[in-house]
Each structure stands twice: as C-alpha cells, then as structure tokens.
Motif scaffolding. Structure first.
Motif, PDB file in Angstrom:
ATOM      1  N   TRP A 275       0.775  -1.155  -0.066  1.00  0.00           N
ATOM      2  CA  TRP A 275      -0.032   0.156   0.042  1.00  0.00           C
ATOM      3  C   TRP A 275       0.847   1.335   0.152  1.00  0.00           C
ATOM      4  O   TRP A 275       0.392   2.305  -0.701  1.00  0.00           O
ATOM      5  CB  TRP A 275      -1.000   0.192   1.329  1.00  0.00           C
ATOM      6  N   LEU A 276       1.944   1.229   0.815  1.00  0.00           N
ATOM      7  CA  LEU A 276       3.014   2.469   0.898  1.00  0.00           C
ATOM      8  C   LEU A 276       3.606   2.544  -0.390  1.00  0.00           C
ATOM      9  O   LEU A 276       3.473   3.808  -1.025  1.00  0.00           O
ATOM     10  CB  LEU A 276       4.106   2.272   1.959  1.00  0.00           C
ATOM     11  N   VAL A 277       3.941   1.739  -1.215  1.00  0.00           N
ATOM     12  CA  VAL A 277       4.642   1.939  -2.621  1.00  0.00           C
ATOM     13  C   VAL A 277       3.641   2.187  -3.598  1.00  0.00           C
ATOM     14  O   VAL A 277       3.726   3.290  -4.274  1.00  0.00           O
ATOM     15  CB  VAL A 277       5.213   0.366  -2.816  1.00  0.00           C
ATOM     16  N   MET A 278       2.372   1.715  -3.402  1.00  0.00           N
ATOM     17  CA  MET A 278       1.207   2.164  -4.481  1.00  0.00           C
ATOM     18  C   MET A 278       0.863   3.592  -4.218  1.00  0.00           C
ATOM     19  O   MET A 278       0.913   4.423  -5.079  1.00  0.00           O
ATOM     20  CB  MET A 278       0.129   1.179  -4.095  1.00  0.00           C
ATOM     21  N   LEU A 279       0.926   4.085  -2.981  1.00  0.00           N
ATOM     22  CA  LEU A 279       0.517   5.338  -2.441  1.00  0.00           C
ATOM     23  C   LEU A 279       1.626   6.310  -3.181  1.00  0.00           C
ATOM     24  O   LEU A 279       1.311   7.350  -3.745  1.00  0.00           O
ATOM     25  CB  LEU A 279       0.112   5.591  -1.132  1.00  0.00           C
ATOM     26  N   CYS A 280       2.855   6.043  -2.881  1.00  0.00           N
ATOM     27  CA  CYS A 280       3.938   6.951  -3.446  1.00  0.00           C
ATOM     28  C   CYS A 280       3.945   7.078  -4.908  1.00  0.00           C
ATOM     29  O   CYS A 280       3.960   8.056  -5.710  1.00  0.00           O
ATOM     30  CB  CYS A 280       5.381   6.354  -2.932  1.00  0.00           C
ATOM     31  N   LEU A 281       3.723   5.947  -5.503  1.00  0.00           N
ATOM     32  CA  LEU A 281       3.707   5.908  -6.888  1.00  0.00           C
ATOM     33  C   LEU A 281       2.403   6.770  -7.433  1.00  0.00           C
ATOM     34  O   LEU A 281       2.456   7.401  -8.766  1.00  0.00           O
ATOM     35  CB  LEU A 281       3.573   4.490  -7.605  1.00  0.00           C
ATOM     36  N   LEU A 282       1.315   6.445  -6.819  1.00  0.00           N
ATOM     37  CA  LEU A 282       0.231   7.197  -7.300  1.00  0.00           C
ATOM     38  C   LEU A 282       0.510   8.901  -7.160  1.00  0.00           C
ATOM     39  O   LEU A 282       0.130   9.819  -7.907  1.00  0.00           O
ATOM     40  CB  LEU A 282      -1.023   6.961  -6.396  1.00  0.00           C
ATOM     41  N   ARG A 283       1.053   9.217  -6.019  1.00  0.00           N
ATOM     42  CA  ARG A 283       1.446  10.670  -5.566  1.00  0.00           C
ATOM     43  C   ARG A 283       2.175  11.169  -6.594  1.00  0.00           C
ATOM     44  O   ARG A 283       2.439  12.415  -7.177  1.00  0.00           O
ATOM     45  CB  ARG A 283       1.760  10.815  -4.534  1.00  0.00           C
ATOM     46  N   LEU A 284       2.994  10.269  -7.214  1.00  0.00           N
ATOM     47  CA  LEU A 284       4.049  10.589  -8.404  1.00  0.00           C
ATOM     48  C   LEU A 284       3.424  10.972  -9.781  1.00  0.00           C
ATOM     49  O   LEU A 284       4.191  11.081 -10.641  1.00  0.00           O
ATOM     50  CB  LEU A 284       5.318   9.672  -8.437  1.00  0.00           C
ATOM     51  N   GLY A 285       2.067  10.340  -9.980  1.00  0.00           N
ATOM     52  CA  GLY A 285       1.278  10.578 -11.010  1.00  0.00           C
ATOM     53  C   GLY A 285       1.335   8.981 -11.642  1.00  0.00           C
ATOM     54  O   GLY A 285       0.674   9.221 -13.056  1.00  0.00           O
ATOM     55  N   LEU A 286       1.814   8.108 -11.444  1.00  0.00           N
ATOM     56  CA  LEU A 286       1.750   6.740 -12.134  1.00  0.00           C
ATOM     57  C   LEU A 286       0.039   6.221 -12.188  1.00  0.00           C
ATOM     58  O   LEU A 286      -0.569   6.568 -11.310  1.00  0.00           O
ATOM     59  CB  LEU A 286       2.274   5.870 -11.329  1.00  0.00           C
ATOM     60  N   ASP A 287      -0.200   5.673 -13.224  1.00  0.00           N
ATOM     61  CA  ASP A 287      -1.459   4.849 -13.408  1.00  0.00           C
ATOM     62  C   ASP A 287      -1.693   4.208 -12.277  1.00  0.00           C
ATOM     63  O   ASP A 287      -0.923   3.486 -11.731  1.00  0.00           O
ATOM     64  CB  ASP A 287      -1.336   4.292 -14.666  1.00  0.00           C
ATOM     65  N   ALA A 288      -3.092   3.826 -11.559  1.00  0.00           N
ATOM     66  CA  ALA A 288      -3.224   3.279 -10.523  1.00  0.00           C
ATOM     67  C   ALA A 288      -3.009   1.779 -10.780  1.00  0.00           C
ATOM     68  O   ALA A 288      -2.782   1.108  -9.871  1.00  0.00           O
ATOM     69  CB  ALA A 288      -4.723   3.345 -10.139  1.00  0.00           C
ATOM     70  N   MET A 289      -3.277   1.128 -12.073  1.00  0.00           N
ATOM     71  CA  MET A 289      -3.220  -0.318 -12.432  1.00  0.00           C
ATOM     72  C   MET A 289      -1.459  -0.648 -12.305  1.00  0.00           C
ATOM     73  O   MET A 289      -1.061  -1.557 -11.740  1.00  0.00           O
ATOM     74  CB  MET A 289      -3.631  -0.562 -13.608  1.00  0.00           C
ATOM     75  N   LEU A 290      -0.618   0.375 -12.810  1.00  0.00           N
ATOM     76  CA  LEU A 290       0.880   0.265 -12.565  1.00  0.00           C
ATOM     77  C   LEU A 290       1.203   0.194 -11.330  1.00  0.00           C
ATOM     78  O   LEU A 290       2.088  -0.569 -10.638  1.00  0.00           O
ATOM     79  CB  LEU A 290       1.592   1.150 -13.571  1.00  0.00           C
ATOM     80  N   ALA A 291       0.717   1.151 -10.545  1.00  0.00           N
ATOM     81  CA  ALA A 291       1.108   1.427  -9.070  1.00  0.00           C
ATOM     82  C   ALA A 291       0.662   0.322  -8.247  1.00  0.00           C
ATOM     83  O   ALA A 291       1.465  -0.094  -7.304  1.00  0.00           O
ATOM     84  CB  ALA A 291       0.486   2.695  -8.728  1.00  0.00           C
TER      85      ALA A 291
ATOM     86  N   ALA B 284       2.309  -4.454  -5.453  1.00  0.00           N
ATOM     87  CA  ALA B 284       1.987  -5.772  -5.154  1.00  0.00           C
ATOM     88  C   ALA B 284       3.317  -6.816  -5.415  1.00  0.00           C
ATOM     89  O   ALA B 284       3.633  -7.570  -4.253  1.00  0.00           O
ATOM     90  CB  ALA B 284       0.883  -6.371  -5.812  1.00  0.00           C
ATOM     91  N   THR B 285       4.042  -6.335  -6.086  1.00  0.00           N
ATOM     92  CA  THR B 285       5.320  -7.034  -6.455  1.00  0.00           C
ATOM     93  C   THR B 285       6.369  -6.699  -5.163  1.00  0.00           C
ATOM     94  O   THR B 285       7.003  -7.578  -4.787  1.00  0.00           O
ATOM     95  CB  THR B 285       6.080  -6.612  -7.637  1.00  0.00           C
ATOM     96  N   ALA B 286       6.390  -5.427  -4.785  1.00  0.00           N
ATOM     97  CA  ALA B 286       7.224  -5.053  -3.646  1.00  0.00           C
ATOM     98  C   ALA B 286       6.653  -5.952  -2.595  1.00  0.00           C
ATOM     99  O   ALA B 286       7.373  -6.409  -1.561  1.00  0.00           O
ATOM    100  CB  ALA B 286       7.240  -3.725  -3.375  1.00  0.00           C
ATOM    101  N   GLY B 287       5.523  -5.851  -2.211  1.00  0.00           N
ATOM    102  CA  GLY B 287       4.843  -6.608  -1.035  1.00  0.00           C
ATOM    103  C   GLY B 287       5.139  -8.099  -1.153  1.00  0.00           C
ATOM    104  O   GLY B 287       5.300  -8.665  -0.114  1.00  0.00           O
ATOM    105  N   LEU B 288       4.863  -8.654  -2.220  1.00  0.00           N
ATOM    106  CA  LEU B 288       5.390 -10.118  -2.510  1.00  0.00           C
ATOM    107  C   LEU B 288       6.888 -10.380  -2.180  1.00  0.00           C
ATOM    108  O   LEU B 288       7.165 -11.306  -1.424  1.00  0.00           O
ATOM    109  CB  LEU B 288       5.365 -10.543  -3.823  1.00  0.00           C
ATOM    110  N   LEU B 289       7.712  -9.518  -2.419  1.00  0.00           N
ATOM    111  CA  LEU B 289       9.167  -9.898  -2.275  1.00  0.00           C
ATOM    112  C   LEU B 289       9.463  -9.740  -0.598  1.00  0.00           C
ATOM    113  O   LEU B 289       9.966 -10.568   0.036  1.00  0.00           O
ATOM    114  CB  LEU B 289      10.120  -8.648  -2.918  1.00  0.00           C
TER     115      LEU B 289
END
Length: 133
Positions: free
Chosen positions: A25-41, A46-51
């Motif tokens: 969720w934190l990686v996703m939030l950061c990427l969303l705030r940087l303007g990344l598409d929600a699906m990519l974020a 999820a990949t970061a969480g998996l690792l």
C-alpha cells in the motif's frame, strides 16, 4: 522441517503478511502521488509486497534454512495458487449472494489459512537429513 514451531509461526506469519501488505500500500500510494497510473502503481506495490513477504516468511515466520533458489520458486507457486483460490472463493461467494465485502473477507481468511498450511508443509519444509557419520 523448519526450526519454527507451529504456535510461534502463526503469529509471525500473520505479522509478516501484514507488513508486506503495508509495504504494498505504501509503495502504491507513493507511486500514485508521483502520477503513475493506478493499475501500474498497484502492480509495482504488489510486487514489492510479494518480495517483502517472501523474505519475512523465509527468515522470520518459518525461520527456514532452505536456500533461496529452492524456497523462492516454491513461494511463487504458493502465491499463484493463493491468487487462484482467492479469485475462485470470492467469485463463488459473490455468486451465492454474499456481497462484495463479506465475500472478500471470507476469501481472504480462507486464502490466509491455505497459504500458511502450504508454506509450512511445502514452501519452507526442509526434508530431514540422515545422520551420516
């Protein structure tokens, strides 16, 4: 078998999963705030969480001595099976009229239980070695 006992590994398993979800969720939030598409974020999150989850499950939850080239492919298999089980359980419950939130809550609980059992019995299971002298 790993060095972890069942009583101790369950809370560690849940803690590791919670921290991995938080990472997602934190990686996703950061990427969303940087303007990344929600699906990519969410995909990157999820990949970061998996690792993070793999590393925590390997060292913290199950305290496994298995080398990563053995344990990680097993973990990926378990993650894939969990994904399929989640989708199937959620879909069946939703079709039965359970509603979105209850369906996901129940499916998540079932997947968490299945993931724990699969990780304990297969992913991080270490075959006993013969005592050779």
């Amino acid at each position: 078998m790993s060095r972890a006992t069942a009583r101790g590994s369950i809370p560690r398993f849940l803690m590791a999963g919670g921290l991995a979800t938080l990472c997602h969720w934190l990686v996703m939030l950061c990427l969303l705030r940087l303007g990344l598409d929600a699906m990519l974020a969410t995909g990157v999150g999820a990949t970061a969480g998996l690792l993070v989850n793999y590393l925590l499950q390997h060292r913290y939850a199950f305290r496994s001595d298995l080398p990563h080239p053995v344990a990680f492919p097993r973990y990926l298999l378990g993650s894939g099976l969990g994904w399929i089980l989640n989708l199937a359980g959620f879909s069946l419950l939703l079709m039965a009229g359970a509603g979105i939130a209850p369906s996901q809550i129940i499916a998540t609980g079932l997947v968490a239980l299945a993931n724990y059992l699969f990780a304990k019995r297969f992913v991080f299971h270490e075959a006993p070695t013969a005592n050779v002298q």
